[in-house]
Design an enzyme around this catalytic site. Structure first.
Site, mmCIF file in Angstrom:
data_model
loop_
_atom_site.group_PDB
_atom_site.id
_atom_site.type_symbol
_atom_site.label_atom_id
_atom_site.label_comp_id
_atom_site.label_asym_id
_atom_site.label_seq_id
_atom_site.Cartn_x
_atom_site.Cartn_y
_atom_site.Cartn_z
ATOM 1 N N SER A 1 2.450 9.311 -77.049
ATOM 2 C CA SER A 1 1.976 7.978 -77.564
ATOM 3 C C SER A 1 1.547 7.758 -79.379
ATOM 4 O O SER A 1 2.289 8.154 -80.176
ATOM 5 C CB SER A 1 0.585 7.379 -76.432
ATOM 6 O OG SER A 1 0.367 5.984 -76.642
ATOM 7 N N ASP B 1 4.990 6.470 -71.247
ATOM 8 C CA ASP B 1 3.773 6.901 -71.727
ATOM 9 C C ASP B 1 3.754 8.787 -71.352
ATOM 10 O O ASP B 1 3.320 8.693 -70.144
ATOM 11 C CB ASP B 1 2.369 6.799 -71.629
ATOM 12 C CG ASP B 1 1.666 6.705 -72.552
ATOM 13 O OD1 ASP B 1 0.891 7.840 -72.988
ATOM 14 O OD2 ASP B 1 1.861 5.403 -73.300
#
Length: 407
Positions: free
Chosen positions: A37, A178
């Protein structure tokens, strides 16, 4: 080989830029970088050696830097009361988001494409890998830079950062999520590339962290001792504070600095700390005993060692086996915080004590809790650990006017 792993955590990622600044000053370089991320995005900037660009980005961070959302909403949620007018704006924004099936991260996509230099990343001799999750194929992906299709580096880095609240956008016909849902701290990716030493910069986010257990792997963790804020708290003030915190926390690890919220070069010996505690005097020790409701007939020295110090350890959140030196260091840190002394500076114990003494002499001490006939006040005080600790610190400060530790 030495590797660096950067944990995911949205807005908390500014902490890693502070760590990067410290790495540069310490002359620490890496053979490989992995991240998830925001850790993947910061890692790409590190691979490009674009510190000034990354610092400027985070230093001026706002919510609209990352997503298409009304910045006024952030300000309204920070208010103590939400007015009818505020509710109207919030309601309209929520309707817009729902209609679009999520917050649009278009600014993030634009930002990554602008800042990520795919050619530099591919030509770098350093390993680089990151994590995402392919919802379409229902499987996690640990991707190294050589696995990314040409021209798609920025897109796949954004895919690693795709939170569920974001409006979905397909990449190569697939939907991604994510990477923190699979592994928010991909240390093993570097181990597979031959890095037997890894520095891991934690953000302490809620993502999943896979256990890594190899006998020949040495991991050094850098972690914050205080909250970094929420993963969506993209504000200038918080980003700037977290960058400073990341810088000093990294120095703490590599310069072997003492302390928890302050940064102290030396360590107090147990013999020195015990002498300080015994030197507080019978009146001070008995006041502390009364504050902690310790009904005992023990003499002052035993009361201090057997009852008061364990109570202070619990209030300050220390390990129950903390040494006398560690307990006294924590008390000094609390004294410094009590007087709002700047934490982001490297001190030695005597210098920090001098600053506490100086500010203490320039201010009027609070009266605190009256020690007689205060049943109601006593009950309220015991329900608030922070106030109880502050009162204990006040008693110690009042009983040791010159704060002498070494003599």
């Amino acid at each position: 080989m030495l590797g660096l792993t950067l944990e995911g955590g949205g807005a908390k990622g500014s902490y890693q830029i502070g760590a990067w600044k410290a790495f540069k000053e310490l002359g620490i370089d890496f053979d490989g970088i992995s991240g998830t991320s925001v850790g993947a995005l910061n890692g790409a900037m590190m691979l490009q050696e674009d510190f000034d660009l990354a610092h400027e980005l985070w230093y001026n961070m706002t919510p609209t830097t990352i997503m298409d959302i009304d910045e006024r909403i952030y300000e309204m949620f920070g208010e103590s009361e939400v007015s009818s007018g505020s509710l109207g704006v919030i309601y309209e924004e929520v309707k817009r988001i729902i209609k679009g099936q999520g917050i649009d991260p278009k600014p993030l996509r634009h930002l990554v494409r602008q800042y990520v230099n795919e050619e530099v990343i591919r030509k770098s001799p350093k390993h680089f890998g990151f994590v995402t999750v392919c919802l379409t194929d229902r499987k996690p992906l640990e991707i190294y830079k050589e696995d990314v299709p040409d021209g798609k580096m920025a897109d796949y880095l954004v895919a690693s950062s795709y939170l569920p609240i974001f409006k979905s956008k397909k990449l190569d016909g697939k939907v991604f999520l994510d990477g923190g849902f699979y592994n928010n701290l991909p240390i093993e990716m570097l181990y597979k590339k031959g890095c037997k030493k890894v520095i891991a910069v934690r953000l302490l986010s809620k993502g999943r962290v896979k256990k890594v257990e190899y006998e020949d792997l040495e991991i050094t963790y850098i972690s914050p001792n205080q909250p970094l804020g929420g993963i969506m708290a993209f504000t200038k003030d918080l980003a700037r504070h977290n960058m400073t915190l990341g810088y000093f926390d990294t120095l703490r690890v590599f310069k072997n600095l003492n302390g928890s919220t302050y940064y102290i070069q030396d360590r107090i010996q147990d013999s020195v700390a015990l002498k300080f505690f015994m030197g507080l005097g019978e009146e001070c020790i008995n006041k502390l005993g009364s504050l902690f409701n310790l009904t005992t007939t023990l003499p002052a020295n035993r009361l201090m060692v057997e009852e008061v110090i364990p109570k202070l350890i619990a209030l300050m959140g220390l390990d129950k086996n903390a040494t006398y030196g560690e307990v006294l260091t924590s008390i000094i840190e609390n004294m410094a915080a009590y007087h709002n002394i700047e934490p982001f500076k490297i001190y030695d114990t005597e210098t920090l004590l001098e600053e506490i003494t100086y500010i203490k002499s320039c201010s009027n001490e609070e009266k605190g809790v009256e020690m007689g006939n205060y049943i109601i006040k006593d009950l309220l005080l015991r329900l608030d650990k922070e106030k109880l600790l502050k009162e204990a610190i006040r008693i110690i400060l009042m009983s040791n006017q010159k704060l002498v530790i070494y003599n």
